[in-house]
Design an enzyme around this catalytic site. Structure first.
Site, PDB file in Angstrom:
ATOM      1  N   HIS A  75      -6.672 -13.345  -7.672  1.00  0.00           N
ATOM      2  CA  HIS A  75      -7.483 -12.356  -6.958  1.00  0.00           C
ATOM      3  C   HIS A  75      -8.900 -12.415  -7.515  1.00  0.00           C
ATOM      4  O   HIS A  75      -9.094 -12.604  -8.713  1.00  0.00           O
ATOM      5  CB  HIS A  75      -6.896 -10.953  -7.130  1.00  0.00           C
ATOM      6  CG  HIS A  75      -7.443  -9.972  -6.136  1.00  0.00           C
ATOM      7  ND1 HIS A  75      -8.719  -9.457  -6.244  1.00  0.00           N
ATOM      8  CD2 HIS A  75      -6.910  -9.416  -5.016  1.00  0.00           C
ATOM      9  CE1 HIS A  75      -8.934  -8.624  -5.230  1.00  0.00           C
ATOM     10  NE2 HIS A  75      -7.861  -8.589  -4.466  1.00  0.00           N
TER      11      HIS A  75
ATOM     12  N   LYS B 121       0.853  -1.190   0.000  1.00  0.00           N
ATOM     13  CA  LYS B 121       0.000   0.000   0.000  1.00  0.00           C
ATOM     14  C   LYS B 121       0.892   1.245   0.000  1.00  0.00           C
ATOM     15  O   LYS B 121       2.000   1.188   0.493  1.00  0.00           O
ATOM     16  CB  LYS B 121      -0.902   0.009   1.246  1.00  0.00           C
ATOM     17  CG  LYS B 121      -1.726  -1.254   1.458  1.00  0.00           C
ATOM     18  CD  LYS B 121      -2.872  -1.339   0.489  1.00  0.00           C
ATOM     19  CE  LYS B 121      -3.730  -2.573   0.801  1.00  0.00           C
ATOM     20  NZ  LYS B 121      -4.854  -2.736  -0.120  1.00  0.00           N
TER      21      LYS B 121
ATOM     22  N   HIS C  48      -8.288 -15.649  -2.977  1.00  0.00           N
ATOM     23  CA  HIS C  48      -8.821 -14.923  -1.822  1.00  0.00           C
ATOM     24  C   HIS C  48     -10.157 -15.528  -1.405  1.00  0.00           C
ATOM     25  O   HIS C  48     -10.993 -15.852  -2.249  1.00  0.00           O
ATOM     26  CB  HIS C  48      -8.985 -13.444  -2.171  1.00  0.00           C
ATOM     27  CG  HIS C  48      -7.676 -12.741  -2.320  1.00  0.00           C
ATOM     28  ND1 HIS C  48      -7.303 -11.682  -1.541  1.00  0.00           N
ATOM     29  CD2 HIS C  48      -6.628 -12.976  -3.149  1.00  0.00           C
ATOM     30  CE1 HIS C  48      -6.088 -11.286  -1.890  1.00  0.00           C
ATOM     31  NE2 HIS C  48      -5.661 -12.062  -2.864  1.00  0.00           N
TER      32      HIS C  48
END
Length: 467
Positions: A294, A175, A327
Site C-alpha cells: 500500500h 470497511k 496501488h
C-alpha cells in the site's frame, strides 16, 4: 632539513565559495551505461540561471558542499561527482526547467533503495537557490538493478500459485476500516471471498489496535480463507497487514501468517520505510509469501506538480525494494493526460523494457532485465459500471479492488462480490470475442445483468454515480 609545511593536497587549494556550475555543469559529458540518471524539475530563485540551479542540485546530491574544502584534494572529484549535463525549459511553465543529472554508480550502496534516496533527494530539497524542486524520473542502470532482489515472486509466479489466468484479479478492502471486532472482520472477509473475489484486504491503518489485535485478526481471516476455499474450490487470499512499529514486530507478524498457511501479507512501504520493506520482501521470497504494497503517504510526496517526487520514481523504487502488488490509482474518469501518465508508470511496474516516451512521462529508457514485475492495483471509488473501462485499461495483469463497490451492495457483502465477479467475467468474455469494451461497455454490463440479479441490483444502485 626543513620541516614539511605544505601537504600535496593543499597545493593549489584556494579557500572560498565558487559557483557550482564551474565544477558540476558539464554539457559535454557523455553519459555512461552505468550512470544513474535523474530528471529534476527545477524552479530557481529569481536571478539564479538554470545551469547554476542544475549544477547546485548535482553538487548537493553528490560530492559538493557550500564552500571549497581542502580535502577535495584527497580524492578524485571527477570520478565521484554528480554532473548536470543538460537543462531544458518546461513548455508552458514560467521559470521551470528540467535539469538532467548523471551520478556515478560508485556513489551508491548495492541493494539499498534507502541509500539511493538519501543521496539523490536526501538533502537538496531545502536548498536556498531553488524555489521548488521535483524529481520526475530516474534511469536505473542494469548494473545497479541487478544488485536488488526485486519483487518476492512477480506476476507469473503469483498466477501459478493462485492457479488463475486470463483475467484481472478481484479484491475488496474491508470497511469500515477501523472499529470492527476480529470475528466480525473475519465474517466480512468470508462473505466477500465466498461471493467470488480473489482477495480481501486490510486497510492501510489496520495494524494492531485495542479493538482488534493483529493476532486475533490473522486467525479469524485465516479461518475465513480456508472456509471460502473449501466452498468455492478456488485459492483465496487476504492481505494481512504486517506493518508494525519495529522491523522485528513486522517480521514476527509475517512469520505467524506463514505458519497459518495464508498466501499473502501486506506492508505500507512509505510509512514503514524502504529498509523495513526490503527486509520483509526478502522474508516473503524465502518463505513463499506474496507481498501486497500500500502506498499510504504517497500524496505527501508526489501531489505537488513542482515540488517533491513523481509517483513513477516511487514505483521504480518499490520494484527494486520488493513488492508483488502496489496501488496505482484508477485512471477512470481522469483527464486523458493523467491516464497516459498513469499507464506510463504501470508499464514501468510490469514490463521488462520500457522505451523513453515523454508523452507518458517516461524520461529515460528503462531496462529491468530479468527483475520480476509488480501487479498494479486499481482501487478507490470504483463500481460495476467501471468494469469495462478498467478491464480495457489495465489488462489481465492487474488487481481491481472494489471496497464500497462490494460492501455497499444493498443485499450484502456476498451479493456485492457476486456482482463484481459476474461483471468481470462478462467483460473478459466480451473482450475475448473481439468486442470493444470502451464503446460497448455499458451494453455488456446490461446484458450480463439479465442473468444475474446481484449485478442488476448493483447496476441500479450505482447508475448515477460518476467521478
Amino acid at each position: 632539513m626543513s620541516p614539511q609545511t605544505e601537504t600535496k593536497a593543499s597545493v593549489g587549494f584556494k579557500a572560498g565559495v565558487k559557483d557550482y556550475k564551474l565544477t558540476y555543469y558539464t554539457p559535454d559529458y557523455e553519459t555512461k551505461d552505468t550512470d544513474i540518471l535523474a530528471a529534476f524539475r527545477v524552479t530557481p530563485q529569481p536571478g539564479v540561471p538554470p545551469e547554476e540551479a542544475g549544477a547546485a542540485v548535482a553538487a548537493e546530491s553528490s560530492t559538493g558542499t557550500w564552500t571549497t574544502v581542502w580535502t577535495d584534494g584527497l580524492t578524485s572529484l571527477d570520478r565521484y561527482k554528480g554532473r548536470c549535463y543538460h537543462t531544458e525549459t518546461v513548455v508552458g511553465e514560467e521559470n521551470q526547467y528540467i535539469a538532467y543529472v548523471a551520478y556515478p554508480l560508485d556513489l551508491f550502496e548495492e541493494g539499498s533503495v534507502t541509500n539511493m534516496f538519501t543521496s539523490i533527494v536526501g538533502n537538496v530539497f531545502g536548498f536556498k537557490a531553488l524555489r521548488a524542486l521535483r524529481l520526475e524520473d530516474l534511469r536505473i542502470p542494469t548494473s545497479y538493478s541487478k544488485t536488488f532482489q526485486g519483487p518476492p515472486h512477480g506476476i507469473q509466479v503469483e498466477r501459478d500459485k493462485l492457479n488463475k489466468y486470463g483475467r484481472p484479479l478481484l479484491g475488496c478492502t474491508i470497511k469500515p476500516k477501523l472499529g470492527l471486532s476480529a470475528k466480525n472482520y473475519g465474517r466480512a472477509v468470508y462473505e466477500c471471498l465466498r461471493g467470488g473475489l480473489d482477495f480481501t484486504k486490510d486497510d492501510e491503518n489496520v495494524n494492531s489496535q485495542p479493538f482488534m489485535r493483529w493476532r486475533d485478526r490473522f486467525l479469524f481471516c485465516a479461518e475465513a480463507i480456508y472456509k471460502a476455499q473449501a466452498e468455492t474450490g478456488e485459492i483465496k487470499g487476504h492481505y494481512l497487514n504486517a506493518t508494525a512499529g519495529t522491523c522485528e514486530e513486522m517480521i514476527k507478524r509475517a512469520v505467524f501468517a506463514r505458519e497459518l498457511g495464508v498466501p499473502i501479507v501486506m506492508h505500507d512501504y512509505l510509512t514503514g520505510g524502504f529498509t523495513a520493506n526490503t527486509s520483509l520482501a526478502h522474508y516473503c521470497r524465502d518463505n513463499g509469501l506474496l507481498l501486497h504494497i500500500h502506498r499510504a503517504m504517497h500524496a505527501v510526496i508526489d501531489r505537488q506538480k513542482n515540488h517533491g517526487m513523481h509517483f513513477r520514481v516511487l514505483a521504480k523504487a518499490l520494484r527494486m525494494s520488493g513488492g508483488d502488488h502496489i496501488h496505482a490509482g484508477t485512471v477512470v474518469g481522469k483527464l486523458e493526460g493523467e491516464r497516459e501518465m498513469t499507464l506510463g508508470f504501470v508499464d514501468l511496474l510490469r514490463d521488462d523494457f520500457i522505451e523513453k516516451d515523454r508523452s507518458r512521462g517516461i524520461f529515460f529508457t528503462q531496462d529491468w532485465v530479468s527483475m520480476p514485475g509488480v501487479i498494479p492495483v486499481a482501487s478507490g471509488g470504483i463500481h460495476v459500471w467501471h468494469m469495462p473501462a478498467l478491464t480495457e485499461i489495465f489488462g489481465d495483469d492487474s488487481v481491481l479492488q472494489f471496497g464500497g463497490g462490494t460492501l455497499g451492495h444493498p443485499w450484502g457483502n456476498a451479493p456485492g462480490a457476486v456482482a463484481n465477479r459476474v461483471a468481470l467475467e462478462a467483460c473478459v468474455q466480451a473482450r475475448n470475442e473481439g468486442r470493444d469494451l470502451a464503446r460497448e461497455g455499458n451494453e455488456i454490463i446490461r446484458e450480463a445483468s439479465k442473468w444475474s440479479p446481484e449485478l442488476a441490483s448493483a447496476c441500479e444502485v450505482w447508475k448515477e454515480i460518476k467521478f
